[in-house]
Design a protein around this motif. Structure first.
Motif, PDB file in Angstrom:
ATOM      1  N   ILE A 115       0.709  -1.153  -0.166  1.00 46.29           N
ATOM      2  CA  ILE A 115       0.080  -0.043  -0.128  1.00 46.29           C
ATOM      3  C   ILE A 115       0.676   1.067   0.060  1.00 46.29           C
ATOM      4  O   ILE A 115       0.559   2.252  -0.892  1.00 46.29           O
ATOM      5  CB  ILE A 115      -0.876   0.117   1.078  1.00 46.29           C
ATOM      6  N   LEU A 116       1.831   1.352   0.826  1.00 42.40           N
ATOM      7  CA  LEU A 116       2.771   2.466   0.996  1.00 42.40           C
ATOM      8  C   LEU A 116       3.547   2.579  -0.276  1.00 42.40           C
ATOM      9  O   LEU A 116       3.747   3.551  -0.992  1.00 42.40           O
ATOM     10  CB  LEU A 116       3.613   2.304   2.226  1.00 42.40           C
ATOM     11  N   ALA A 117       4.197   1.506  -0.750  1.00 42.20           N
ATOM     12  CA  ALA A 117       4.706   1.640  -1.730  1.00 42.20           C
ATOM     13  C   ALA A 117       4.002   1.804  -3.189  1.00 42.20           C
ATOM     14  O   ALA A 117       4.625   2.457  -4.199  1.00 42.20           O
ATOM     15  CB  ALA A 117       5.719   0.274  -2.229  1.00 42.20           C
ATOM     16  N   SER A 118       2.783   1.599  -3.320  1.00 40.64           N
ATOM     17  CA  SER A 118       2.058   1.649  -4.321  1.00 40.64           C
ATOM     18  C   SER A 118       1.716   3.340  -4.741  1.00 40.64           C
ATOM     19  O   SER A 118       1.608   3.554  -6.034  1.00 40.64           O
ATOM     20  CB  SER A 118       0.649   1.108  -4.181  1.00 40.64           C
ATOM     21  N   ARG A 119       2.094   4.112  -3.732  1.00 42.31           N
ATOM     22  CA  ARG A 119       1.624   5.519  -3.850  1.00 42.31           C
ATOM     23  C   ARG A 119       2.900   5.880  -4.673  1.00 42.31           C
ATOM     24  O   ARG A 119       2.721   7.048  -5.606  1.00 42.31           O
ATOM     25  CB  ARG A 119       1.686   6.140  -2.579  1.00 42.31           C
ATOM     26  N   ILE A 120       3.920   5.641  -4.576  1.00 41.12           N
ATOM     27  CA  ILE A 120       5.111   6.074  -5.320  1.00 41.12           C
ATOM     28  C   ILE A 120       5.067   5.649  -6.804  1.00 41.12           C
ATOM     29  O   ILE A 120       5.407   6.505  -7.776  1.00 41.12           O
ATOM     30  CB  ILE A 120       6.412   5.523  -4.788  1.00 41.12           C
ATOM     31  N   TYR A 121       4.601   4.280  -7.142  1.00 39.42           N
ATOM     32  CA  TYR A 121       4.708   3.980  -8.328  1.00 39.42           C
ATOM     33  C   TYR A 121       3.647   4.651  -9.178  1.00 39.42           C
ATOM     34  O   TYR A 121       3.578   4.996 -10.200  1.00 39.42           O
ATOM     35  CB  TYR A 121       4.310   2.232  -8.468  1.00 39.42           C
ATOM     36  N   ALA A 122       2.490   4.677  -8.323  1.00 40.35           N
ATOM     37  CA  ALA A 122       1.365   5.382  -9.118  1.00 40.35           C
ATOM     38  C   ALA A 122       1.613   6.978  -9.370  1.00 40.35           C
ATOM     39  O   ALA A 122       1.578   7.345 -10.500  1.00 40.35           O
ATOM     40  CB  ALA A 122       0.059   5.705  -7.951  1.00 40.35           C
ATOM     41  N   ALA A 123       2.379   7.559  -8.321  1.00 42.72           N
ATOM     42  CA  ALA A 123       2.901   8.969  -8.868  1.00 42.72           C
ATOM     43  C   ALA A 123       4.003   8.995 -10.231  1.00 42.72           C
ATOM     44  O   ALA A 123       3.797  10.082 -10.819  1.00 42.72           O
ATOM     45  CB  ALA A 123       3.527   9.639  -7.626  1.00 42.72           C
TER      46      ALA A 123
END
Length: 383
Positions: A115-123
């Motif tokens: 969940i936390l890492a997905s924000r970086i990939y999404a950005a």
């Protein structure tokens, strides 16, 4: 005559030079970097490695076919990282992978890390296909998040209904380890069990750093429960079930896929008997492509695949197939093709995603620990 020969020789040389200049361009292969992250050390290292092996098997197969995308030969390479199952490290790993110019992301494994890492990939606009079953992962509103397995919503609901309707369990205590995964699974189980007519007599939080759960179990014992549902990781579960038996609690421990492992059975010993666990998907020998996958996995890695390898394989193939259909390895170009995926897989006859990136055709299987082995109770339930 001599002049004619000289002209012919000059033409031949020019032709060879032109061909020589063209050959490097024709032979040049573009490397397409896929990111991967999971716990590759610590208590979950075997799960992380199994997942990585599934990804590598898919990449090896595709590379052997000499793929061409956008008119250019491509070779897929894996940029693998160890997130240690630690959310803070997962964020650092994610940023490093983005900086490495990955074109797609396969992983992470755990709920909080994903969940936390997905924000970086999404950005960064990078499509991600993760193993986590936590509903929150695909509820963030990102168009870039997809799953390899079914969600806790599906698993918890199916398991909650099953134990009440098929096993006749009516009085249940719930314990969760306060992780995103544990809470989500316990929440869905509770709703489904109540809906099927069970009574939840207690709900407790388990301290993952503790090693003595007897005080909590003493309170549960006084409620004369028919079962204890545990939402959480495998590590504390063997201790929990051992202490249940020490206190004379004969009710079964019920849990999700985190407990459905040989290591849990070995550590818990005889105390594990009667434990009920569900897994996303179905046994390897019942998967549409299970037999062939196991043969290829054994040949490549010299051992049997674990739980996660076939799902990681299907996720990797879904991402690469999306690039082929879009005829592009650029994330923005192949993302719509990934969302529109509809393909046969090892784990299911059809791999497809809903509007949130969840699998449309998930399956659940329920097992019981009997004599030190897992025995299937119910065939996979389609959702």
């Amino acid at each position: 005559m001599q002049g004619k020969r000289n002209r012919c020789a000059a033409i031949a040389v020019a032709g060879l030079l032109a061909l020589g200049a063209a050959l490097p361009a024709l032979a040049q292969t573009q490397e397409v970097k896929l990111g991967f992250a999971a716990p590759l050390s610590g208590t979950q290292a075997s799960d992380g490695k199994d997942m990585e092996n599934g990804v590598r098997l898919a990449i090896d197969q595709v590379n052997a076919s000499k793929p061409v995308i956008g008119g250019q030969p491509v070779k897929f390479v894996l940029d693998a990282a160890d997130d240690k199952g630690d959310p803070r490290r997962a964020v650092l790993v994610a940023q490093r992978l983005v900086d490495d110019d990955i074109q797609g992301m396969l992983g992470h494994l755990n709920a909080e890390t994903t969940i936390l890492a997905s924000r970086i990939y999404a950005a960064a606009g990078i499509p991600e296909i993760a193993m986590t079953t936590a509903p929150a992962y695909t509820e963030q509103g990102f168009s870039s998040t997809f799953r390899m397995q079914t969600t806790d919503t599906q698993q918890g609901s199916v398991l909650g209904r099953f134990v009440v309707k098929h096993l006749g369990i009516k009085r249940i205590a719930i314990v969760d380890d306060q992780t995103a995964y544990g809470r989500a699974l316990a929440d869905e189980f509770e709703k489904a069990a109540k809906g099927a007519g069970a009574r939840i007599v207690r709900r407790d939080a388990l301290n993952r750093k503790a090693s003595d759960f007897r005080a909590m179990l003493g309170h549960i014992k006084r409620e004369r429960v028919n079962a204890i549902f545990y939402g959480g990781a495998e590590a504390p579960a063997a201790l929990l079930v051992k202490q249940m038996r020490e206190l004379g609690i004969g009710a079964p421990l019920i849990a999700g896929e985190a407990l459905k492992s040989d290591s849990f059975l070995q550590i818990a010993g005889k105390a594990a008997n009667g434990t009920i666990a569900s897994t996303a998907g179905m046994p390897l020998d019942r998967m549409p492509g299970g037999a062939d996958f196991e043969r290829r996995y054994r040949k490549r890695f010299g051992a049997a695949p674990g739980i996660y390898a076939p799902y990681a394989y299907d996720g990797t193939m879904a991402m690469i197939n999306a690039m082929k259909r879009a005829n592009s390895t650029a994330p923005a170009r192949f993302l719509p093709a990934l969302a529109a995926t509809r393909m046969p897989g090892v784990t299911a006859r059809t791999i497809a995603y809903d509007a949130h990136g969840n699998l449309k055709y998930g399956t659940i299987t329920v097992y019981k620990a009997v004599g030190g082995r897992w025995q299937m109770l119910n065939t996979a339930v389609e959702r």
